[in-house]
Scaffold this active site. Structure first.
Site, PDB file in Angstrom:
ATOM      1  CB  SER A   1      -0.859  -0.233   1.112  1.00  0.00           C
ATOM      2  OG  SER A   1      -0.137  -0.192   2.288  1.00  0.00           O
TER       3      SER A   1
ATOM      4  CG  HIS B   1      -1.179   4.469   4.125  1.00  0.00           C
ATOM      5  ND1 HIS B   1      -1.991   3.912   4.461  1.00  0.00           N
ATOM      6  CD2 HIS B   1      -0.544   3.146   3.330  1.00  0.00           C
ATOM      7  CE1 HIS B   1      -2.072   2.509   4.568  1.00  0.00           C
ATOM      8  NE2 HIS B   1      -1.365   2.024   3.556  1.00  0.00           N
TER       9      HIS B   1
END
EC number: 3.1.1.3
Length: 286
Positions: A46, A269
């Site tokens: 990811s 993230h």
């Protein structure tokens, strides 16, 4: 490694021109120096796949493969053609074997490689050490505003997984070489969520122990990633200024984010800015 090089004839002509007079030869045509081109495949998890939450996605829905992630930025360059095979949640095994995502089977990522592939980026290892568990623990503390105790719960199992990671990365590199022998491989490091000694409102609920642990863990995984790359004659990219652009930076300066709502990122993230910076770093390496 595969390289797109000039022919010996052109090299000889350039050499003669360099050794000749300063003035151009009357009537001579300029020499067109070909620009290197790359057949590229992006592999990984990811940290490579997920860009902004509002961006369109490509590939299987499960993978959340964003159209503004760093592989997309690399593919936007005129020198580069190829494809993005990254997928959220991926571990090293998912690069090597098909993945059952419930509603669909995700092919092994290395199946995207071919003899003609001469550039590969690789972002993998975070989920092998339990990034999801770690992030979940921190996010729970941030949402509940209750003091965290994540290191006590996860440090021992995570340390064991970090110790196993080099062997798993070696297996990935061998698989890449089997399918695309001689390809140039660039491993991308993990942008740190927090810098040493850094404090900000978002992480005040985290204990001193947990803040220090997440910093050391980022350093550990990036060290393991870089050492594996070196063992296999690959390169490593991690922006030098990453520690100045953590989740504690001003929203517009964050390359990663804790909660994501101020930057359009997924929690824990890279932000869209961080993905763009990583793409620039990869392209600068070329």
């Amino acid at each position: 490694m595969k390289r797109h090089i000039l022919t010996s004839v052109i090299l000889a002509c350039l050499g003669l021109a360099a050794c000749g007079t300063d003035s151009p030869v009357p009537g001579s045509a300029p020499v067109d120096v070909p620009v290197p081109t790359y057949n590229y495949v992006a592999l990984g998890d990811s940290y490579a796949a997920m860009g902004s939450t509002s961006a369109e996605t490509t590939g299987p829905d499960y993978c959340l493969r964003s159209s503004d992630n760093y592989p997309a930025g690399v593919l936007s360059d005129a020198q580069v053609t190829g494809l993005d095979a990254t997928c959220q949640g991926a571990v090293t095994a998912d690069l090597l074997r098909p993945r059952d995502a419930g509603s669909e089977i995700i092919p092994a990522q290395v199946d995207a490689l071919a003899d003609s592939t001469d550039l590969v980026t690789l972002s993998i290892g975070g989920n092998d050490i339990g990034f999801g568990d770690i992030a979940g623990c921190f996010l729970m503390a941030m949402h509940t505003r209750q003091a965290s105790n994540c290191a006590a719960a996860w440090e021992a199992p995570v340390s064991a997984r970090v110790a196993e990671l080099p062997g798993r990365l070696d297996e990935v590199y061998r698989a890449i070489d089997e399918r695309s022998e001689g390809a140039r491989v660039i491993a991308t490091g993990y942008l740190p969520l927090l810098a040493p000694g850094e404090r900000c409102a978002e992480v005040e609920v985290l204990s001193d122990t947990d803040r220090a642990w997440v910093v050391s863990l980022s350093e550990d995984i990036n060290r393991v990633v870089a050492e594996a790359a070196a063992r296999h004659d690959a390169e490593t990219v991690l922006p030098a200024a990453a520690a100045d652009h953590t989740g504690c930076a001003e929203p517009g300066q964050r390359w990663v984010d804790f909660l994501g709502w101020q930057t359009g990122a997924f929690p824990m993230h890279p932000t869209p800015v961080g993905q763009a910076v990583m793409a620039e770093e990869v392209l600068a390496q070329l």
